[in-house]
Design a protein around this motif. Sequence first.
Motif, PDB file in Angstrom:
ATOM      1  N   VAL A  97     -14.579  63.589 -32.790  1.00  0.00           N
ATOM      2  CA  VAL A  97     -13.433  64.366 -32.316  1.00  0.00           C
ATOM      3  C   VAL A  97     -13.812  65.832 -32.447  1.00  0.00           C
ATOM      4  O   VAL A  97     -13.951  66.354 -33.548  1.00  0.00           O
ATOM      5  CB  VAL A  97     -12.183  64.062 -33.151  1.00  0.00           C
ATOM      6  CG1 VAL A  97     -10.967  64.757 -32.551  1.00  0.00           C
ATOM      7  CG2 VAL A  97     -11.942  62.562 -33.241  1.00  0.00           C
ATOM      8  N   SER A  98     -13.998  66.464 -31.301  1.00  0.00           N
ATOM      9  CA  SER A  98     -14.466  67.845 -31.379  1.00  0.00           C
ATOM     10  C   SER A  98     -13.329  68.852 -31.360  1.00  0.00           C
ATOM     11  O   SER A  98     -13.494  69.987 -31.780  1.00  0.00           O
ATOM     12  CB  SER A  98     -15.443  68.132 -30.236  1.00  0.00           C
ATOM     13  OG  SER A  98     -14.813  67.835 -29.009  1.00  0.00           O
ATOM     14  N   ALA A  99     -12.140  68.430 -30.923  1.00  0.00           N
ATOM     15  CA  ALA A  99     -11.014  69.379 -30.916  1.00  0.00           C
ATOM     16  C   ALA A  99      -9.697  68.629 -30.943  1.00  0.00           C
ATOM     17  O   ALA A  99      -9.587  67.530 -30.387  1.00  0.00           O
ATOM     18  CB  ALA A  99     -11.067  70.267 -29.678  1.00  0.00           C
ATOM     19  N   LEU A 100      -8.742  69.205 -31.638  1.00  0.00           N
ATOM     20  CA  LEU A 100      -7.365  68.696 -31.607  1.00  0.00           C
ATOM     21  C   LEU A 100      -6.437  69.905 -31.567  1.00  0.00           C
ATOM     22  O   LEU A 100      -6.318  70.645 -32.536  1.00  0.00           O
ATOM     23  CB  LEU A 100      -7.066  67.834 -32.844  1.00  0.00           C
ATOM     24  CG  LEU A 100      -5.614  67.399 -33.022  1.00  0.00           C
ATOM     25  CD1 LEU A 100      -5.130  66.578 -31.821  1.00  0.00           C
ATOM     26  CD2 LEU A 100      -5.449  66.572 -34.303  1.00  0.00           C
ATOM     27  N   ASN A 101      -5.849  70.150 -30.391  1.00  0.00           N
ATOM     28  CA  ASN A 101      -4.998  71.334 -30.218  1.00  0.00           C
ATOM     29  C   ASN A 101      -3.573  70.912 -29.896  1.00  0.00           C
ATOM     30  O   ASN A 101      -3.337  70.038 -29.075  1.00  0.00           O
ATOM     31  CB  ASN A 101      -5.535  72.205 -29.067  1.00  0.00           C
ATOM     32  CG  ASN A 101      -6.945  72.665 -29.355  1.00  0.00           C
ATOM     33  OD1 ASN A 101      -7.230  73.208 -30.424  1.00  0.00           O
ATOM     34  ND2 ASN A 101      -7.851  72.395 -28.415  1.00  0.00           N
ATOM     35  N   GLY A 114       0.081  75.868 -31.562  1.00  0.00           N
ATOM     36  CA  GLY A 114       0.530  75.895 -32.948  1.00  0.00           C
ATOM     37  C   GLY A 114      -0.037  74.718 -33.694  1.00  0.00           C
ATOM     38  O   GLY A 114      -0.798  73.915 -33.143  1.00  0.00           O
ATOM     39  N   THR A 115       0.328  74.615 -34.955  1.00  0.00           N
ATOM     40  CA  THR A 115      -0.176  73.518 -35.776  1.00  0.00           C
ATOM     41  C   THR A 115       0.908  72.474 -35.957  1.00  0.00           C
ATOM     42  O   THR A 115       2.032  72.792 -36.350  1.00  0.00           O
ATOM     43  CB  THR A 115      -0.617  74.047 -37.156  1.00  0.00           C
ATOM     44  OG1 THR A 115      -1.599  75.043 -36.956  1.00  0.00           O
ATOM     45  CG2 THR A 115      -1.181  72.926 -38.011  1.00  0.00           C
ATOM     46  N   VAL A 116       0.577  71.249 -35.618  1.00  0.00           N
ATOM     47  CA  VAL A 116       1.453  70.129 -35.934  1.00  0.00           C
ATOM     48  C   VAL A 116       0.731  69.357 -37.034  1.00  0.00           C
ATOM     49  O   VAL A 116      -0.284  68.704 -36.769  1.00  0.00           O
ATOM     50  CB  VAL A 116       1.701  69.245 -34.693  1.00  0.00           C
ATOM     51  CG1 VAL A 116       2.528  68.015 -35.084  1.00  0.00           C
ATOM     52  CG2 VAL A 116       2.400  70.050 -33.611  1.00  0.00           C
ATOM     53  N   PRO A 117       1.202  69.462 -38.273  1.00  0.00           N
ATOM     54  CA  PRO A 117       0.414  68.950 -39.404  1.00  0.00           C
ATOM     55  C   PRO A 117       0.032  67.488 -39.248  1.00  0.00           C
ATOM     56  O   PRO A 117      -1.052  67.082 -39.643  1.00  0.00           O
ATOM     57  CB  PRO A 117       1.348  69.144 -40.596  1.00  0.00           C
ATOM     58  CG  PRO A 117       2.269  70.258 -40.194  1.00  0.00           C
ATOM     59  CD  PRO A 117       2.443  70.097 -38.706  1.00  0.00           C
ATOM     60  N   TRP A 118       0.970  66.699 -38.696  1.00  0.00           N
ATOM     61  CA  TRP A 118       0.677  65.269 -38.575  1.00  0.00           C
ATOM     62  C   TRP A 118       0.352  64.846 -37.137  1.00  0.00           C
ATOM     63  O   TRP A 118       0.506  63.694 -36.772  1.00  0.00           O
ATOM     64  CB  TRP A 118       1.821  64.431 -39.138  1.00  0.00           C
ATOM     65  CG  TRP A 118       1.801  64.395 -40.642  1.00  0.00           C
ATOM     66  CD1 TRP A 118       2.617  65.066 -41.477  1.00  0.00           C
ATOM     67  CD2 TRP A 118       0.897  63.650 -41.478  1.00  0.00           C
ATOM     68  NE1 TRP A 118       2.300  64.820 -42.779  1.00  0.00           N
ATOM     69  CE2 TRP A 118       1.239  63.945 -42.817  1.00  0.00           C
ATOM     70  CE3 TRP A 118      -0.191  62.794 -41.223  1.00  0.00           C
ATOM     71  CZ2 TRP A 118       0.560  63.392 -43.903  1.00  0.00           C
ATOM     72  CZ3 TRP A 118      -0.861  62.249 -42.313  1.00  0.00           C
ATOM     73  CH2 TRP A 118      -0.488  62.546 -43.645  1.00  0.00           C
ATOM     74  N   ALA A 119      -0.153  65.798 -36.326  1.00  0.00           N
ATOM     75  CA  ALA A 119      -0.729  65.396 -35.035  1.00  0.00           C
ATOM     76  C   ALA A 119      -1.933  64.518 -35.318  1.00  0.00           C
ATOM     77  O   ALA A 119      -2.681  64.753 -36.262  1.00  0.00           O
ATOM     78  CB  ALA A 119      -1.140  66.637 -34.248  1.00  0.00           C
ATOM     79  N   LYS A 120      -2.096  63.451 -34.508  1.00  0.00           N
ATOM     80  CA  LYS A 120      -3.115  62.456 -34.818  1.00  0.00           C
ATOM     81  C   LYS A 120      -3.992  62.198 -33.595  1.00  0.00           C
ATOM     82  O   LYS A 120      -3.486  62.074 -32.482  1.00  0.00           O
ATOM     83  CB  LYS A 120      -2.460  61.127 -35.215  1.00  0.00           C
ATOM     84  CG  LYS A 120      -1.602  61.214 -36.481  1.00  0.00           C
ATOM     85  CD  LYS A 120      -0.736  59.974 -36.656  1.00  0.00           C
ATOM     86  CE  LYS A 120       0.141  60.114 -37.904  1.00  0.00           C
ATOM     87  NZ  LYS A 120       1.047  58.975 -38.070  1.00  0.00           N
ATOM     88  N   THR A 141      -6.194  64.623 -38.328  1.00  0.00           N
ATOM     89  CA  THR A 141      -4.815  65.090 -38.215  1.00  0.00           C
ATOM     90  C   THR A 141      -4.786  66.599 -38.132  1.00  0.00           C
ATOM     91  O   THR A 141      -5.788  67.265 -38.400  1.00  0.00           O
ATOM     92  CB  THR A 141      -3.980  64.646 -39.437  1.00  0.00           C
ATOM     93  OG1 THR A 141      -4.564  65.195 -40.616  1.00  0.00           O
ATOM     94  CG2 THR A 141      -3.952  63.127 -39.551  1.00  0.00           C
ATOM     95  N   GLY A 142      -3.641  67.139 -37.785  1.00  0.00           N
ATOM     96  CA  GLY A 142      -3.476  68.585 -37.623  1.00  0.00           C
ATOM     97  C   GLY A 142      -3.850  69.342 -38.877  1.00  0.00           C
ATOM     98  O   GLY A 142      -4.588  70.325 -38.837  1.00  0.00           O
ATOM     99  N   SER A 143      -3.358  68.914 -40.029  1.00  0.00           N
ATOM    100  CA  SER A 143      -3.727  69.617 -41.255  1.00  0.00           C
ATOM    101  C   SER A 143      -3.765  68.704 -42.485  1.00  0.00           C
ATOM    102  O   SER A 143      -3.667  69.185 -43.602  1.00  0.00           O
ATOM    103  CB  SER A 143      -2.777  70.805 -41.496  1.00  0.00           C
ATOM    104  OG  SER A 143      -1.441  70.367 -41.494  1.00  0.00           O
TER     105      SER A 143
END
Lengths: 507, 311
Positions: A97-101, A114-120, A141-143
């Motif tokens: 996974v090279s990017a998660l935006n 923005g940051t979604v902490p629990w983006a998966k 995950t996001g963070s």
Amino acid sequence: MTSPSTTSHRLSQRVQRDGFFQLLHAEWSKFRTVAGWVIGMTAAALTMVLFALLAGISGNQKGSPSVPIGPSGGPVTDSFYFVHQPLAGDGSITVSVSALNSSIPEGPGELRPGTVPWAKAGLIIKKGTDQGSPYAAIMVTGSHGVRMQHNYVHDTAGPVSAAAARWLRLDRSGDAITGYASTDGTNWTKVATARVSGLGSTAQIGLFVASPPAVGGGGTAGTVSTATFGDLRTPEGWAGGDWTGGQVGAKSPTFAGYPENASGSFTASDARFTVTGAGDIAPAVRDSLPTGGQLRDILTGTFAALIVVIVVGALFITEEYRNKMIHLTLAASPRRSLVLVAKAIVLWAVTFVAGLVGAILATPLGERLARGNGVYIFPVPSSTELRVELGTAALLATASVLALAVGAIFRHSAGAVTTVVVAIVLPYILIAIPFMPAAVSKGVATVTPGAAFAVQQTLVPYDQVASNYTPYYGYYPLAPWAGVAVLAGYALASLAVAAVVLSRRDA
Amino acid sequence: MSAPGIIVAGLRKRFGTTLALDGMSFAVHPGLVTGFVGPNGAGKSTTMRVVLGLDAVDEGTALIDGRPYRRLRRPLTHVGSLLDAAALHPGRSARNHLLWLAHSQGLPGRRADQVIEEVGLSSAARRKAGGYSLGMRQRLGIAAALLGDPPIIMLDEPFNGMDPEGIVWMRGFLRSLAAQGRAVLVSSHLMSELQDTADQLVAVGRGKVIADTSVTGLIEAASRNRVAVRTTVPAGATTALVRAGATVAAVGRDTITVSGIGPDRIVTLLNDSTVPFSEVSAHHATLEEAYLELTRNAVEFRAETPTEVPR
């Protein structure tokens, strides 16, 4: 009119039952012989049943889409973007996974990064695309770094830091699904092995992206996330180009949909994929299932019953002051503190029984009616239901004893009732205001006698689900019995003060 | 005389600026009805409340059978009292009112039925006490006092609100309690109520005892050397007798009492002055007269507006 005929009974008819039991017996006799108090307690129980009845028949959600249920029986959110193909038998899949935006809403129809902490974003193996079906997944995950999750409620943190380039791998061996993480695609660290039954001989396997709503200001707002995957390696004999993409659970009570002007999609070129998705794959909480009811809603009558038992509790002693019967009481029992304790015990027991009867009748009635109307009620184990019923009874009983103690201090019913209602019912109302800042409502539910409402909590908060875990939504800052203990502390402290003033001042 | 049931010694209590009790001391003996008399605000009720442990005193002691009230176990079997007949929950029946009280002393419920019978309330026993007349409440209060069959009975103004029939009943009842050997203390501000009832009189004023005396001796002293004269011309008789050095008091429309000169001399004087009269006899003082005589010189009884201690 008879002529005086007192014969000496002295020493003949005295039943020698000395001590505290006499006091309890006397106070019980006092309580049961005033019709108004007995009616009041009965009314308190009936009020709870009546409110449960109203709560049960008022909602009508017949025909609305059914709530997805996970393998463990609880409601789940199972809406995400899934790029998949079938996997027959055992196998392994690897990806980087090279990017998660992520994008979060800024205004109506406007999104900003923005940051979604629990983006998966990661790999998942799932029985199928039906909502609520069993799965296991490894993801970034996001963070919250790399996580291994399965069957909605289980979550294990992985070792790889959020900043590193992330490689993920998922192996199936029968029911055993093992997730690995790596910084270079060569050296793998095992995150966890999950036992997932019911995947079937051929499961769906592939890439997924989920983006749960952002939490803020007492509400939530839908987000969308896009992940870039590379180096997709599939087992031998697996058709490389035949991928299907789609939104799982596009229409669901636990999915609020995509933000305006956004939608799920995927593009593929060789081993490189770009996937955009929204939603979550997680246990449902009150925020994500806003139409779901909880036991607390069925026991709304607690609020009205509280007022009744507070009035009866205060009157149990203030009436004695009003008609001066207190003189007789204290002449009959000069150990004044014990009189107060006996009163408190009798009152607590009577109120507890009334409250318990009310709660035990109200709960199944309300649940049955609500479910009959198609309303989804968050399921609870029967032990939790019993705790709520016992706890509600204890809440009512302890509140009435608090009113008794304050009544003994004030010697006046109006003042005592007002004080105790403000102390307990006002917090209840403050908690019920949706726009109350979380810090305020949590503080109120911690330090005031209203903390005892925690005993009615049936919802479970999850670390892996960001949500408004506030009293308004049914999540209290204190553990159930700790909340009752706060109220009991107030009641005991007031009783102590009442005992001191009762003993010191002239009757 | 046997050991006193109630001993009150040197009670002193101040409510704000009012000295409610100012060295109150007396004893109540078994087998006697002791009248506790004095104007409103003299400290009678406060004393009783102190005896029952309801009010604390600044100084002094009050003992029941030699012990402070608060030390008594099952106190209603030691002393029965009636302070305020209105002190009951109006929603309870007489029987239920007595029932909780019986239970507080470990007594069986049938004891409530017995005392209800004794005070003649059986027919109303299951009615709400809130609907009772004051007289009926007094009877209920008496029943409560009798509940523990105590050797000491203490009643505050039990005649209040009673009809004439009730007053007669109450007098007989008090006599019978004393005849059973109980110590009976009855307060009243109306002397006539205690006529033919009290054996002993404790007269109080402004928080202390003015006189503590037997009723028989008191009436004898008040009657001594007084002659009653019935005449249709009390004014003429008075003029003639006063001129001769007698002390004269009018006690009725046609009756005067004379002291200072004997009956023979009175007859002579009235005949000499040609005042008609129908009767000259030795005077029997009423308790009220005896009381007035007793308190004539006590400043505490002067007709000032008494300050009732608010309770």
